[in-house]
Every structure is written in structure tokens, then in C-alpha cells.
Design a protein around this motif. Structure first.
Motif, PDB file in Angstrom:
ATOM      1  N   THR A 274       0.831  -1.205   0.000  1.00  0.00           N
ATOM      2  CA  THR A 274       0.000   0.000   0.000  1.00  0.00           C
ATOM      3  C   THR A 274       0.865   1.254   0.000  1.00  0.00           C
ATOM      4  O   THR A 274       0.556   2.237  -0.694  1.00  0.00           O
ATOM      5  CB  THR A 274      -0.928   0.001   1.231  1.00  0.00           C
TER       6      THR A 274
ATOM      7  N   ALA B 121       1.993   1.704  -3.424  1.00  0.00           N
ATOM      8  CA  ALA B 121       0.894   2.189  -4.266  1.00  0.00           C
ATOM      9  C   ALA B 121       0.672   3.690  -4.078  1.00  0.00           C
ATOM     10  O   ALA B 121       0.434   4.428  -5.046  1.00  0.00           O
ATOM     11  CB  ALA B 121      -0.392   1.423  -3.936  1.00  0.00           C
TER      12      ALA B 121
ATOM     13  N   SER C  26       1.039   6.544  -6.895  1.00  0.00           N
ATOM     14  CA  SER C  26      -0.087   7.452  -7.108  1.00  0.00           C
ATOM     15  C   SER C  26       0.345   8.907  -7.014  1.00  0.00           C
ATOM     16  O   SER C  26      -0.077   9.753  -7.816  1.00  0.00           O
ATOM     17  CB  SER C  26      -1.190   7.159  -6.089  1.00  0.00           C
TER      18      SER C  26
ATOM     19  N   ASN D  71      -5.271   9.220  -2.465  1.00  0.00           N
ATOM     20  CA  ASN D  71      -4.205   8.607  -1.677  1.00  0.00           C
ATOM     21  C   ASN D  71      -4.666   8.232  -0.278  1.00  0.00           C
ATOM     22  O   ASN D  71      -4.240   7.207   0.263  1.00  0.00           O
ATOM     23  CB  ASN D  71      -3.003   9.544  -1.620  1.00  0.00           C
TER      24      ASN D  71
ATOM     25  N   ILE E 270      -6.603   4.990  -0.837  1.00  0.00           N
ATOM     26  CA  ILE E 270      -5.685   3.858  -1.036  1.00  0.00           C
ATOM     27  C   ILE E 270      -5.140   3.384   0.313  1.00  0.00           C
ATOM     28  O   ILE E 270      -5.059   2.175   0.579  1.00  0.00           O
ATOM     29  CB  ILE E 270      -4.530   4.257  -1.973  1.00  0.00           C
TER      30      ILE E 270
ATOM     31  N   GLY F   4      -5.893  -0.292   1.853  1.00  0.00           N
ATOM     32  CA  GLY F   4      -4.769  -1.181   2.117  1.00  0.00           C
ATOM     33  C   GLY F   4      -4.720  -1.640   3.563  1.00  0.00           C
ATOM     34  O   GLY F   4      -4.456  -2.829   3.842  1.00  0.00           O
TER      35      GLY F   4
END
Length: 484
Positions: free
Chosen positions: A20, A23, A27, A37, A40, A44
Motif C-alpha cells: 500500500t 501504491a 499514485s 491517496n 488507497i 490497504g
């Protein structure tokens, strides 16, 4: 070193957290969108939390010599993830008003979460150090995140410098333990003692230096001086993270160390820790009495609470691990709720937090449900019956009585009596009314936002555990050290 499929499966929660973080990094590189964000991050963390349901069926698993994934690890990983979810949820509304870059906060938070999980799973001193640094280093950035405010910058710098000194003590203590026993494996430290193959003075000094380093992380007196300043200067979500995840992960590995390694069974070492606990109980509460800033008050309060729970380190018997688990869970819930209300009143960020107690004067007349949540949290921190805090404090007192640690039991009772005053003072201020005064306040739709819903759920959990604690007691009992 070869990792099997079972090892990777056992590491699924920490792998998801690190994935995460990656990621979020990608992002941010593509497009800076705060909501994306934050989402996300929450997704996660939720995925990592759900993965624990799969992992718990495969425990215990020793992933190399460094970490072990057992039911004890799963319990504290779950607590770390829940607290992290709460902090990331609060951070979204808080950072909406921040004029600088906001997305990096979530990368720091996720990295610190991974460090906390590794710390809770450590069965080797090298893993302990790696996990502790992976937890601590991102916290420097989180504390100083709103660096345009000099207090936030001061908080980050102060925590970094003093934390580096604590790390030096930790490493030197580990070096002495290795010199005395020839191993860094926590369980084998005890085997070396049983065989009599040790240098007693190196062992005691090494263990003592490690305790000093960990006492700094837990804010035990006299290693507490950084705590009120860092709590006051750090952004509210970062202070909440430090007060919950930062303490849970460190205490989890401390309990494992003292329960698994008879290297820590020296009577002089236990007397030193007991003295630190007693001084922390009394000093933390006395110093909180004169505080007019809620964040500083909660900082000194956390010193006292860490003193209470340290009884589980010096006590004997199977109840010690269970008492530590119960107290940490109830402490984390109450602290998250208190910082949650503080964060909602401070959101969105406008240059400073609503830390002063006078900001909450008349809160009941403006935001009655928010005042009710804070009231429940203050009552829980004070250990009043029908709240989760009472259950945690009951366990710690019962543990002290069982182990005949009467002076520590007396310290808990005296500290709780002192603490009742300043918790009630915060509550009384919220119900006072001064017509015509404008004070900082939470948004009108706070209850419809994710942060508002979260603090309401925490308040229900605090009351629910206080009234019906049996499910939580069974859960903590099942997650004791040595369970599979």
C-alpha cells in the motif's frame, strides 16, 4: 535463507501494508490527489486487517530466525492496524486545510505501521532493532509534518535527537548481551543463562541499557521529558499515532522479551523497572494537574498509563500477558477517542491545533454528541466503572495483588485518584456556557464524515467493553504467548 509459501502467507499483513505504501508512492508520482491517496491507504490497511483472519488459522509460523507469527503477534498486529486506520481517517479531514503537500503523510504512516508489525513479531534482537527504527524514523517526519509551525518543527527535531540517543543505548545493550550470551535470539538468551554460560555483569548492564532505551519510547519517568512537547507540537493525527501505535508495538515486544528470555529475570533489573513504573504513575499524574493544553495533558496522562501497565513486566504468572493485552486495548481505544475529538475540532488545519482546554469550553452546547464522546473517553482514562478503562485497570490491579506488589498497587490507586481531578476538569469545561464567545469548533457535518463516524464507534466500543467485556477477555486469553 529461503522463504517458503507458508512464510510469505504468514507475512501477508505486513506485505500488504508495504504494498500500500508503494501504491501511494506511485499514485503521488502520477497525480497528487489527496482523497485518492487517503482512500488507497484506508483500503490497504483494511485489506491487511482482513488478511489476519486467514493468517490466524496457520499460526504459529517462524519466518526465519527473526520473526514469529503466532496468535500473540496477530492480536497486536490487529490493534496496530485498527489504530492506524483511525489515525489515517482523522488525517484526511485534518490535512484538507494544509497548504503544503499532504500525500507524503500517508507514506510515512504506512511505513511506521510496517515497523510496528515487525516489532510485535520480533523473536530476535536484530528484528527488534529494525522494527523499532522502521517505526521511529517515519515518526520524526510525521511530528514535523506541519513544519511551518515552529512547534511542529521543534517536536520533530526533539524527538529525532532524543530517539537517536535511545537507539544508541539499545544497540550498546544488545552488544553487551551478545558478548555475554553469544546469541541475539530472544529465547536463546534464556538458554544461555540456564546453562550458566554468561558474564553476569555484562548481562545486567546490557539488559539495563535496553530497558532505558525502551523506557524512552514508552515515556517512563525520567525518560519522559520529550513527551509533552512532542504531543503539543505534532499535528493531531501524528500525535494520536505516536500515543497509540508507537506505544503498543514497543510494549508488545517488551512483554515478549521479558516473558521469553530469562536473561531479563534479574531481581535488580525488576526492581529498577518497578521503580520507574511507580515514579511514572505519580509524576505523570501530578504534572498533568497544572496543564491548560489538552495535548500536553494527554501526554502526561500517557506517562502515568505506561507506568500502570509496566506492572505487567515485573509481575509473575500467566495473568501478566493477559493484563497487558487488556490494558493496552482499553488505553488505545480511549486515547484514539480523545485525540479523535481533538482532531475534529482542529480540522481542517489552519496553522495550529485546538489544543488549549479553553477551546472546549461550552462544547456541549455547540456539538453535544462530540462532547459526549470526549466525556466517555475521559471517564475511561480515569478508570470509571462501565467503561473499558475500568476493565483494564481492574486487570492491572488484580495482577499486582496476585504478585504481591503492594507498593505498585498503592501507586495505581493513588495515581488514579490524582488523575480523576484533571479528567473531570476537562469534562466540566465542556459543559460550561459563556454566551457571545466565539470558539474554535468542529464542522457542522462532523457526524456525517468518516472521522466523526469513527469516534462515535469508538465511544460505543468503550462503553460496550465496559459493560460486557467477556468476548474481549476470551480473545486476549486465546492470544497469550505460546498459543498457536
Amino acid at each position: 535463507m529461503t522463504l517458503t509459501g507458508t512464510d510469505l502467507f504468514a507475512l501477508l499483513p505486513v506485505l500488504l501494508v508495504l504494498g500500500t505504501a508503494l501504491a501511494v508512492l506511485v499514485s503521488v508520482a502520477v497525480s497528487r490527489q489527496h482523497f485518492v491517496n487517503a482512500t488507497i491507504t484506508v483500503v490497504g490497511l483494511n485489506a491487511a486487517l482482513v488478511s489476519l483472519l486467514l493468517v490466524v488459522g496457520a499460526t504459529p509460523v517462524s519466518v526465519t530466525d527473526l520473526v514469529v507469527i503466532d496468535d500473540y503477534t496477530v492480536l497486536y498486529t490487529a490493534l496496530i492496524l485498527v489504530a492506524s486506520l483511525a489515525c489515517s481517517t482523522l488525517a484526511h479531514a485534518y490535512l484538507d486545510g494544509y497548504p503544503g503537500r499532504r500525500e507524503e503523510f500517508y507514506m510515512l504512516l504506512l511505513t511506521a505501521v510496517a515497523g510496528g508489525i515487525i516489532l510485535a513479531a520480533s523473536q530476535h534482537l536484530a528484528a527488534l532493532f529494525i522494527g523499532l527504527e522502521l517505526l521511529s524514523v517515519p515518526l520524526y517526519g510525521m511530528a514535523a509534518y506541519t513544519y511551518r509551525d515552529h512547534r511542529s518543527l521543534e517536536a520533530g527535531l526533539k524527538y529525532m535527537v532524543l530517539s537517536a540517543a535511545a537507539s544508541a543505548f539499545l544497540l550498546f545493550g544488545m552488544a553487551l548481551l551478545y558478548a555475554a550470551t553469544g546469541t541475539l535470539q530472544i529465547s536463546e538468551l534464556g538458554a544461555a543463562i540456564d546453562d550458566g554460560v554468561i558474564h553476569r555483569s555484562w548481562l545486567v548492564i546490557g539488559s539495563g541499557m535496553m530497558v532505558i532505551a525502551i523506557a524512552f519510547k514508552l515515556s517512563l519517568v525520567p525518560f519522559h521529558l520529550w513527551t509533552p512537547d512532542v504531543y503539543e507540537g505534532a499535528p493531531a493525527p501524528a500525535a494520536a499515532f505516536l500515543a497509540t501505535v508507537g506505544k503498543v508495538a514497543v510494549f508488545a515486544v517488551l512483554v515478549r522479551l521479558f516473558q521469553s528470555a530469562p536473561a531479563t529475570a534479574d531481581a535488580a533489573l525488576h526492581q529498577m523497572i518497578a521503580a520507574l513504573a511507580l515514579i511514572s504513575m505519580i509524576a505523570g499524574n501530578l504534572l498533568a494537574l497544572r496543564q491548560n493544553n489538552l495535548k500536553r495533558l494527554l501526554g502526561y496522562s500517557s506517562i502515568a498509563h505506561m507506568g500502570y501497565i509496566t506492572v505487567a513486566i515485573v509481575a509473575t504468572g500467566s495473568l501478566a500477558v493477559e493484563a497487558a493485552g487488556m490494558y493496552l486495548i482499553t488505553y488505545v481505544l480511549a486515547t484514539l477517542g480523545a485525540f479523535g475529538v481533538l482532531t475534529l475540532v482542529s480540522s481542517p488545519y489552519d496553522g495550529t491545533d485546538a489544543g488549549a482546554v479553553h477551546n472546549y469550553r461550552g462544547l456541549f452546547w455547540r456539538r453535544p454528541y462530540l462532547a459526549a464522546v470526549m466525556t466517555v473517553m475521559m471517564l475511561s482514562l480515569a478508570g470509571i466503572p462501565s467503561t473499558a478503562g475500568f476493565i483494564g485497570k481492574f486487570y492491572v490491579i488484580a495482577l499486582g495483588v496476585q504478585s504481591e506488589l503492594w507498593w505498585l498497587v498503592g501507586g495505581i490507586v493513588l495515581g488514579s485518584a490524582i488523575g480523576l481531578y484533571y479528567y473531570l476538569r476537562v469534562m466540566v469545561v465542556m459543559y460550561l456556557f459563556e454566551p457571545g464567545e466565539r470558539r474554535r469548533d468542529a464542522a457542522h457535518d462532523w457526524g456525517q464524515r468518516s472521522g466523526g463516524i469513527m469516534v462515535l464507534l469508538i465511544a460505543l466500543a468503550v462503553m460496550g467493553i465496559g459493560l460486557f467485556p467477556q468476548p474481549l477477555i476470551l480473545l486476549v486469553e486465546a492470544a497469550g504467548l505460546g498459543s498457536g
